[in-house]
Scaffold this active site. Structure first.
Site, PDB file in Angstrom:
ATOM      1  N   TYR B 153      50.433  77.087  52.033  1.00 53.39           N
ATOM      2  CA  TYR B 153      49.000  77.298  52.226  1.00 53.39           C
ATOM      3  C   TYR B 153      48.741  78.758  52.609  1.00 53.39           C
ATOM      4  O   TYR B 153      49.255  79.236  53.629  1.00 53.39           O
ATOM      5  CB  TYR B 153      48.551  76.337  53.324  1.00 53.39           C
ATOM      6  CG  TYR B 153      47.190  76.558  53.932  1.00 53.39           C
ATOM      7  CD1 TYR B 153      47.053  76.624  55.312  1.00 53.39           C
ATOM      8  CD2 TYR B 153      46.046  76.640  53.152  1.00 53.39           C
ATOM      9  CE1 TYR B 153      45.813  76.780  55.908  1.00 53.39           C
ATOM     10  CE2 TYR B 153      44.800  76.800  53.737  1.00 53.39           C
ATOM     11  CZ  TYR B 153      44.675  76.874  55.110  1.00 53.39           C
ATOM     12  OH  TYR B 153      43.447  77.025  55.699  1.00 53.39           O
ATOM     13  N   ASP B 238      52.375  69.865  59.661  1.00 58.51           N
ATOM     14  CA  ASP B 238      50.946  69.815  59.374  1.00 58.51           C
ATOM     15  C   ASP B 238      50.724  68.656  58.416  1.00 58.51           C
ATOM     16  O   ASP B 238      51.066  68.748  57.237  1.00 58.51           O
ATOM     17  CB  ASP B 238      50.510  71.152  58.753  1.00 58.51           C
ATOM     18  CG  ASP B 238      49.010  71.221  58.527  1.00 58.51           C
ATOM     19  OD1 ASP B 238      48.500  72.329  58.320  1.00 58.51           O
ATOM     20  OD2 ASP B 238      48.350  70.166  58.532  1.00 58.51           O
ATOM     21  N   ILE B 240      47.892  67.193  57.458  1.00 57.72           N
ATOM     22  CA  ILE B 240      46.462  67.159  57.167  1.00 57.72           C
ATOM     23  C   ILE B 240      46.106  66.382  55.899  1.00 57.72           C
ATOM     24  O   ILE B 240      44.999  65.885  55.757  1.00 57.72           O
ATOM     25  CB  ILE B 240      45.900  68.601  57.110  1.00 57.72           C
ATOM     26  CG1 ILE B 240      44.388  68.609  57.134  1.00 57.72           C
ATOM     27  CG2 ILE B 240      46.418  69.331  55.882  1.00 57.72           C
ATOM     28  CD1 ILE B 240      43.779  70.021  57.101  1.00 57.72           C
ATOM     29  N   LYS B 277      40.487  66.826  55.220  1.00 56.25           N
ATOM     30  CA  LYS B 277      40.893  66.473  53.854  1.00 56.25           C
ATOM     31  C   LYS B 277      40.850  64.973  53.627  1.00 56.25           C
ATOM     32  O   LYS B 277      40.345  64.496  52.622  1.00 56.25           O
ATOM     33  CB  LYS B 277      42.314  66.983  53.570  1.00 56.25           C
ATOM     34  CG  LYS B 277      42.526  68.430  53.932  1.00 56.25           C
ATOM     35  CD  LYS B 277      41.662  69.373  53.102  1.00 56.25           C
ATOM     36  CE  LYS B 277      41.891  70.807  53.534  1.00 56.25           C
ATOM     37  NZ  LYS B 277      41.042  71.750  52.808  1.00 56.25           N
TER      38      LYS B 277
END
Lengths: 493, 484
Positions: B153, B238, B240, B277
């Site tokens: 990312y 992470d 997410i 998300k």
């Protein structure tokens, strides 16, 4: 835990130092309250919370507005069609309507003397986030900011913890009502220079926490001149701007600058709705800088603390309702004024004075005459008595880095009228009792002095009797004073 | 102005005047192209279609329906306004108890109910952006380093490094094994960091992966956990995209993996989560730090004062996420719709010979455009990217913006548009691919003929103008800026 020692090496310095300020002994006030919170029926002898600067006095007005404006919510039948667009909106510029409404509100709060530009409105996680963000933009680790004392206890964390920046207090004195003088600023600045501390700016709170006073134009102009001369920044935390309830009116640094030759790149405002509107839960912090580079940088940083779009949407609507805003500001001031009057008058009746103030959600109470001695130790002792015996969680002046012992900040807006009565009664009783005891002590001392004189006549006979037991009265023996650690403060507001 | 102005930059901090916010990258051109000319089916049918934003717009109808049926969940409805005062005044950084409980329960469900998350460990932050930064502030000092498997990312560059002063060392993953994170690659990156005298404090992974859209298998997760334990460094996961998994294999949280690993030092394990998300609500700024290390949890909680979730939002979500019926239905339906959208695109691309990395999660797919590169280099990738942006009018994200080790890969977001736009986008890609292949085919034939005919005559003519196509000019080095 077997990993504890290793743990300390595992974590960062920031995580293992004390600069978050929560290890302070002043936490005892909170503990006392949490252990036994006052309730008029369930716990009438509990501790009354007077250490929290909250403003719930005008919620009825807000609730009425909300009922009348269902479109302002994305969760009502009327507003639901906006849900999708709002929930997905994460642009760090913020909703245009929100920025416009906040800019307009700030203008009104400043008495419509200034027009704030919505394009300079930058969001943050409450004023807590705003202050930290501004410092990140303006200073490097090891740099310092001058902060007139007494000052908001949370600055120790907000300005210093993760930024690595230092605070140099500018001590203000009761002899001139804690005014911020040019001389005091210069002195603090020179001292810092001599110690090789790089001063990057001054941060002021106007209206002041904990004093509840507003800065007059002259003082503001003097501070703006000072920073311009030194080419350092001025950050003006105006979070209590709309809590002004009597004259003189609030003057924003934005207004003062309009009539001055100054370097606008040095001037920055921090604002929030937490105090003026009573919405600390909504985390609405604003950074408003006159320096475009700082605006742009703070905006990029706002990704770390944007205002929830749901909340932006609600407030965009609420704060652009001119009539509501006008009525709210007027009514809120009235109610704060009344509450302030009730307390200060009540205290006056028992001989307790407070600094003359016209803003804020608290007053600055002068308890110097009740101190056993004019020291921080004695102040702390008095404070513990107030918490544990009188059962009021007030905040001692040393927690605000006040240079003179004996002052206490007392919050008055965060309770209902009945609790106000109870709190006042308790203070009055305590003060009168204290006076009685002091009188008793005084009488006792007088009697002891007489006895001593008689004893002196015996001096020639035996020295061992000099230390008569009656002289060794309890107040001569130093109590086990809870020596406070250096006043790193943990405060919630 | 009469006052002598010091150089403006001296007035500001180093943080304010460096580039570590990542927004000065040439990849910003993609956003500019879109902003100048955004696609609209009727008003601007030739505009740029936004395929660079990982947003999840597929299930708002379900949420809206729930909100209609649950007016008490809002403090602004007639049903809920009596709660307004208490909620508006609530700024305790522990967060509303009901909110923490609902989040913990939701995270558990998203993890397939294989783990129970402790509501008392839930710490708020301002989105995953705030959560990642907070974790770094807790775990590492300026100058310390975190390993990050690439491609990753792009905004990690800002979130992990900008105000914290940390560094990133990528762990290069390769297409030859589907970009798996291998032990060897981790060791390699670790050794490299050591050689450069960098103090590695941990490794941060995204699972499911952005930009790959793949989930980590249990073996890889165990390998990661073993690695950090051996080196006594941290593992930040992470998660997410956890609930965007739409196909097998299922999502496995690191929390599940460590349950069966006795040798694991739980003080090293930390999870970052968010609803941006999975639920499609990035505007609400709901970030979560969940650490198994008590000291980290306490520290992160103190830091959460800089980025708490609005109590108005906490209140709404506490209600929504504790509605088991709604949550179950939402997760199922969301997965179905993502699966369908993913299928439509990947099938459509397959038909023109473009393959994508096999993926089962995320709001994007990882498209293999290597066959279309004029040369297998980052310059070639940028050239292709500019064509896709300016001629095909699709804002996709080139692999180099994710620090991908190999050129030719592109991340394409598919969940932020309606079905009609999907069709338009697919048609454009298909048309472009076929056109490009034709061009390449003709060019190769032409070049080959020219090369072979002139070889005997003069070497200077080798550099025929037709060969000096724009793609030979190198762009700036791939510094990255992407919004999600």
């Amino acid at each position: 835990m077997e990993f504890t020692r290793k743990n300390r090496q595992l974590l960062s310095r920031i995580a293992t130092n004390d600069r978050h300020g929560e290890n302070s002994p002043y936490f005892d006030g909170w503990k006392a309250y949490d252990s036994s919170p006052f309730h008029p029926i369930h716990n009438p002898d509990g501790v009354i919370q007077m250490g929290l600067a909250e403003n719930p006095l005008s919620f009825d007005l807000i609730e009425k507005w909300i009922r009348e404006n269902p479109d302002a919510s994305i969760c009502t039948a009327e507003g639901l069609d906006k849900f999708k667009h709002i929930a997905i909106y994460q642009d760090y510029h913020g909703l245009r309507e929100f920025r416009e409404a906040v800019a307009k509100f700030m203008g009104r709060v400043g008495g419509n003397r200034v027009t704030f530009d919505p394009n300079s409105i930058v969001m943050s996680g409450g004023a807590t986030g705003a202050n930290e963000t501004v410092i990140f933009c303006l200073a490097d680790p090891g740099d310092a900011f001058l902060v007139p004392s007494p000052y908001y206890a949370g600055f120790a964390r907000d300005l210093r913890w993760r930024t690595g920046v230092e605070i140099v207090p500018v001590h203000c004195k009761s002899s001139n009502n804690f005014r911020i003088t040019r001389a005091a600023l210069e002195e603090a600045y020179e001292k810092a220079q001599r110690s090789n501390i790089n001063i990057k700016g001054v941060i002021i709170t106007n209206p002041s926490n904990p004093l509840g006073t507003v800065l007059d134009k002259e003082t503001l102009r003097s501070i703006v001149s000072f920073v311009t001369d030194k080419n350092i920044h001025l950050v003006s935390d105006e979070i209590y701007a709309a809590t002004v309830f009597s004259s003189p009116r609030f003057i924003s640094v934005a207004e003062v600058m309009q009539d001055m030759d100054c370097n606008r790149d040095l001037i920055h405002i921090v604002y929030s709705l937490s105090k003026d509107m009573g919405f600390p839960g909504f985390r609405v912090g604003i950074v408003y800088s006159f320096n475009d580079d700082v605006t742009n940088c703070a905006r990029k940083m706002s990704s770390f603390g944007l205002v929830s779009s749901q909340t932006q949407f609600l407030l965009a609507s609420m704060l652009s309702d001119d009539e509501f805003v006008g009525n709210f500001l007027r009514e809120s001031s009235k109610r704060l004024a009344k509450r302030h009057h009730v307390f200060t008058k009540g205290l006056e009746e028992v001989g307790i004075s407070t600094i003359k103030s016209n803003a804020g959600l608290f007053f600055w109470m002068d308890m110097r005459q009740l101190l056993k001695e004019q020291t921080t130790k004695a102040e702390t002792e008095l404070w513990r008595v107030i918490i544990n015996k009188v059962k009021l969680n007030v905040s001692p002046g040393s927690s605000f880095q006040c240079s003179e012992p004996g002052w206490f900040r007392v919050c008055f807006a965060n309770m209902d009228d009945k609790t106000v009565e109870v709190a006042l009664d308790r203070i009055r009783e305590f003060v009168l009792q204290g006076k009685e005891e002091t009188k008793l002590e005084a009488d006792k001392s007088q009697a002891q002095a007489q006895r001593w004189r008689k004893q002196n006549l015996r001096l020639s006979f035996s020295s061992s009797r000099l230390y008569d037991e009656s002289l060794m009265s309890p107040h001569m023996i130093s109590p086990h004073s809870p020596i406070p650690h250096s006043p790193l403060v943990r405060a919630r507001t | 102005m009469e006052f002598k102005r010091k150089n403006k930059t001296q007035l500001l901090s180093k943080i304010a005047t460096n580039d570590r916010h990542g927004e000065n990258s040439p990849y910003f051109d993609g956003w500019k192209a879109y902003d100048n000319n955004p696609f609209h089916p009727t008003q601007n049918p030739n505009g740029v279609i936004q395929m660079g934003l990982a947003e999840n717009k597929l299930c708002f109808d379900l949420i809206k329906k729930w909100i209609m049926e649950n007016p008490d969940a809002s403090i602004c409805t007639a049903g809920g306004v009596d709660k307004f005062k208490d909620v508006a005044i609530f700024q305790d950084y522990h967060g509303l108890k009901e909110f923490r409980e609902a989040i913990a329960k939701f995270m558990g469900r998203v993890g397939g109910n294989k783990v129970i998350f402790d509501a008392n460990r839930i710490v708020m932050s301002s989105g995953a952006t705030g959560a990642n930064e907070t974790i770094m502030f807790c775990l590492a000092d300026p100058g310390d380093t975190f390993l990050v498997p690439s491609p990753y990312y792009p905004e990690f560059a800002r979130d992990l490094r900008w105000r914290t002063g940390l560094e990133i060392v990528p762990v290069d993953c390769k297409s030859s094994n589907n970009f798996r994170i291998t032990r060897a690659a981790m060791e390699d990156a670790y050794e490299k960091a050591q050689k450069w005298n960098l103090n590695v404090k941990g490794i941060i992974i995204a699972n499911p992966s952005n930009p790959l859209g793949t989930t980590l298998d249990i073996a890889t997760m165990r390998s990661l956990v073993a690695f950090v334990n051996e080196k006594n460094i941290h593992l930040v996961c992470d998660e997410i995209y956890a609930a965007t998994v739409f196909d097998s294999p299922r999502f496995v949280s690191v929390a599940e993996v460590i349950q069966d690993m006795d040798c694991c030092n739980r003080d090293l394990i930390h999870i970052v989560y968010s609803l941006s998300k999975d639920m499609g609500i990035p505007g609400f700024r709901v970030g979560i730090v969940y650490s198994f290390n008590d000291d980290v949890m306490l520290c992160a909680r103190k830091m959460s004062s800089f980025g708490l979730v609005s109590s108005q939002t906490q209140y709404l979500l506490a209600s929504m996420l504790s509605d088991d019926g709604f949550v179950g239905n939402f997760l199922r339906e969301s997965s179905k719709r993502l699966a369908k959208r993913h299928y439509v695109f990947t099938k459509g691309l397959e038909q023109v010979g473009i393959s994508c990395l096999t993926s089962n999660a995320g709001l994007f797919f990882w498209m293999d455009m290597r066959p279309l590169l004029k040369e297998q280099s980052f310059e070639g990738e940028i050239e292709l990217w500019r064509v896709i942006l300016n001629e095909v009018k699709l804002n996709v994200s080139p692999g180099s913006s994710f620090q991908c080790f190999e050129p030719g890969w592109f991340r394409v977001c598919f969940a932020n548009m309606d079905d009609e736009t999907v069709e338009v986008a697919l048609n454009r890609i298909r048309a472009f691919v076929l056109d490009r292949e034709n061009q390449e085919s003709n060019r190769s034939k032409l070049c080959w003929r020219k090369k072979h005919v002139r070889l005997s005559s003069s070497s200077t003519r080798l550099y025929d103008e037709t060969i000096m196509s724009p793609c030979m000019i190198s762009p700036h080095s791939p510094l990255v800026r992407a919004k999600t």
